[in-house]
Design a protein around this motif. Sequence first.
Motif, mmCIF file in Angstrom:
data_model
loop_
_atom_site.group_PDB
_atom_site.id
_atom_site.type_symbol
_atom_site.label_atom_id
_atom_site.label_comp_id
_atom_site.label_asym_id
_atom_site.label_seq_id
_atom_site.Cartn_x
_atom_site.Cartn_y
_atom_site.Cartn_z
ATOM 1 N N GLY A 147 -5.063 -24.662 3.477
ATOM 2 C CA GLY A 147 -4.432 -23.352 3.495
ATOM 3 C C GLY A 147 -3.822 -22.921 2.181
ATOM 4 N N GLU A 148 -3.794 -21.603 2.004
ATOM 5 C CA GLU A 148 -3.323 -21.027 0.745
ATOM 6 C C GLU A 148 -1.832 -21.245 0.510
ATOM 7 O OE1 GLU A 148 -2.790 -16.390 2.000
ATOM 8 O OE2 GLU A 148 -4.816 -17.182 1.884
ATOM 9 N N ILE A 149 -1.033 -21.280 1.567
ATOM 10 C CA ILE A 149 0.400 -21.476 1.386
ATOM 11 C C ILE A 149 0.683 -22.894 0.896
ATOM 12 C CG2 ILE A 149 2.632 -21.566 2.574
ATOM 13 C CD1 ILE A 149 1.549 -19.216 4.316
ATOM 14 N N ARG A 150 0.074 -23.882 1.530
ATOM 15 C CA ARG A 150 0.244 -25.267 1.066
ATOM 16 C C ARG A 150 -0.254 -25.441 -0.364
ATOM 17 N NH1 ARG A 150 -1.835 -28.807 6.206
ATOM 18 N NH2 ARG A 150 0.074 -28.666 7.442
ATOM 19 N N ALA A 151 -1.386 -24.814 -0.665
ATOM 20 C CA ALA A 151 -1.946 -24.925 -2.012
ATOM 21 C C ALA A 151 -1.011 -24.312 -3.048
ATOM 22 C CB ALA A 151 -3.317 -24.257 -2.064
ATOM 23 N N ALA A 152 -0.479 -23.124 -2.764
ATOM 24 C CA ALA A 152 0.441 -22.464 -3.698
ATOM 25 C C ALA A 152 1.716 -23.281 -3.873
ATOM 26 C CB ALA A 152 0.771 -21.057 -3.216
ATOM 27 N N MET A 153 2.229 -23.838 -2.780
ATOM 28 C CA MET A 153 3.434 -24.666 -2.866
ATOM 29 C C MET A 153 3.174 -25.910 -3.712
ATOM 30 S SD MET A 153 4.852 -24.338 1.037
ATOM 31 C CE MET A 153 5.940 -25.734 0.870
ATOM 32 N N THR A 154 2.018 -26.514 -3.551
ATOM 33 C CA THR A 154 1.675 -27.703 -4.326
ATOM 34 C C THR A 154 1.507 -27.357 -5.799
ATOM 35 O OG1 THR A 154 0.653 -28.709 -2.385
ATOM 36 C CG2 THR A 154 0.039 -29.612 -4.530
ATOM 37 N N PHE A 155 0.877 -26.224 -6.078
ATOM 38 C CA PHE A 155 0.733 -25.763 -7.458
ATOM 39 C C PHE A 155 2.110 -25.620 -8.094
ATOM 40 C CE2 PHE A 155 0.226 -22.960 -10.986
ATOM 41 C CZ PHE A 155 -1.056 -23.130 -11.445
ATOM 42 N N GLN A 156 3.018 -24.956 -7.380
ATOM 43 C CA GLN A 156 4.359 -24.732 -7.917
ATOM 44 C C GLN A 156 5.093 -26.047 -8.141
ATOM 45 O OE1 GLN A 156 5.274 -21.431 -8.702
ATOM 46 N NE2 GLN A 156 6.632 -22.658 -9.983
ATOM 47 N N LEU A 157 4.915 -26.977 -7.223
ATOM 48 C CA LEU A 157 5.530 -28.296 -7.371
ATOM 49 C C LEU A 157 5.036 -28.971 -8.646
ATOM 50 C CD1 LEU A 157 6.131 -30.936 -4.712
ATOM 51 C CD2 LEU A 157 4.694 -31.548 -6.643
ATOM 52 N N GLY A 173 -8.942 -16.988 2.055
ATOM 53 C CA GLY A 173 -7.952 -16.533 3.025
ATOM 54 C C GLY A 173 -7.670 -17.647 4.006
ATOM 55 N N ASP A 174 -6.627 -17.482 4.775
ATOM 56 C CA ASP A 174 -6.242 -18.528 5.732
ATOM 57 C C ASP A 174 -6.956 -18.358 7.063
ATOM 58 O OD1 ASP A 174 -4.681 -20.351 4.442
ATOM 59 O OD2 ASP A 174 -2.801 -19.338 4.843
ATOM 60 N N ALA A 215 -6.933 -18.484 -3.168
ATOM 61 C CA ALA A 215 -6.079 -17.302 -3.343
ATOM 62 C C ALA A 215 -4.657 -17.726 -3.678
ATOM 63 C CB ALA A 215 -6.105 -16.420 -2.095
ATOM 64 N N GLY A 216 -4.109 -18.652 -2.913
ATOM 65 C CA GLY A 216 -2.757 -19.130 -3.195
ATOM 66 C C GLY A 216 -2.657 -19.786 -4.555
ATOM 67 N N LEU A 217 -3.669 -20.546 -4.917
ATOM 68 C CA LEU A 217 -3.667 -21.229 -6.214
ATOM 69 C C LEU A 217 -3.727 -20.255 -7.381
ATOM 70 C CD1 LEU A 217 -6.079 -24.159 -5.342
ATOM 71 C CD2 LEU A 217 -3.655 -24.374 -5.933
ATOM 72 N N ILE A 218 -4.621 -19.287 -7.305
ATOM 73 C CA ILE A 218 -4.801 -18.403 -8.461
ATOM 74 C C ILE A 218 -3.625 -17.442 -8.619
ATOM 75 C CG2 ILE A 218 -6.171 -16.527 -7.446
ATOM 76 C CD1 ILE A 218 -7.964 -17.109 -10.148
ATOM 77 N N ILE A 219 -3.010 -17.047 -7.508
ATOM 78 C CA ILE A 219 -1.825 -16.195 -7.602
ATOM 79 C C ILE A 219 -0.679 -16.992 -8.231
ATOM 80 C CG2 ILE A 219 -0.086 -14.967 -6.239
ATOM 81 C CD1 ILE A 219 -2.507 -14.244 -4.334
ATOM 82 N N ALA A 220 -0.495 -18.233 -7.812
ATOM 83 C CA ALA A 220 0.532 -19.093 -8.423
ATOM 84 C C ALA A 220 0.215 -19.340 -9.896
ATOM 85 C CB ALA A 220 0.640 -20.409 -7.660
ATOM 86 N N SER A 221 -1.061 -19.510 -10.215
ATOM 87 C CA SER A 221 -1.481 -19.731 -11.593
ATOM 88 C C SER A 221 -1.107 -18.542 -12.479
ATOM 89 C CB SER A 221 -3.010 -19.939 -11.629
ATOM 90 O OG SER A 221 -3.513 -19.803 -12.921
ATOM 91 N N LYS A 222 -1.389 -17.348 -12.012
ATOM 92 C CA LYS A 222 -1.081 -16.147 -12.791
ATOM 93 C C LYS A 222 0.426 -15.978 -12.938
ATOM 94 C CE LYS A 222 -5.390 -15.022 -13.185
ATOM 95 N NZ LYS A 222 -6.114 -15.286 -14.407
ATOM 96 N N ARG A 223 1.171 -16.206 -11.874
ATOM 97 C CA ARG A 223 2.632 -16.074 -11.918
ATOM 98 C C ARG A 223 3.251 -17.056 -12.904
ATOM 99 N NH1 ARG A 223 5.715 -13.395 -7.589
ATOM 100 N NH2 ARG A 223 4.597 -11.427 -7.498
#
Length: 176
Positions: A40-50, A136-137, A162-170
């Motif tokens: 999922g995108e939420i877990r992926a984005a959270m892991t990226f941020q971590l 998408g999820d 999606a979650g990863l690339i949005i976190a990447s850009k941010r």
Amino acid sequence: TTPLYQKMGKATGEIKVAGVTVFKYDIDGNDIFLVRSGVGEIRAAMTFQLLVDKFDVDAVLNFGFVGSLDNRFDVGDLVLAEKVVHYQFDTSAIDNVPAGQYDGNDSIYFTADKALIEKVQGALQNKLPEVIVASGDKFIASREDKEYLRTLGAQICEMECAGLIIASKRNNTPLL
């Protein structure tokens, strides 16, 4: 992911943060952190941020399993995600912006880091196809859903990019 962990060899460190286990490897003098984000995108984005916050990474490489929307790709084929569309993001009812387009983005696509793509492609004996990912999820199984994703130009679909690339850009941190 188990073959990837095996290929990496013995970890030089293991850290558990926020319920996620991060393995550290020393490869040619570089610190490599390997982590399984989960689905999922939420877990992926959270892991990226971590990874960005705790380990000050220079870039993130994502490996995963995807579904093909293009008959040219078969089970086991490898591809590089050049562009990502978050097909579930849709504010068009209030702003007439196309579904998938985020504020501040001039199209529905987020583009992966071109320099990182070139670096990876240059290191490969056979270049990998560069594709558009619908992310998408939602697990995509119906013919109707697949047809819709094809209208967005997508050749593969999955649930994390999606979650990863949005976190990447941010974070202004390259992603592939």
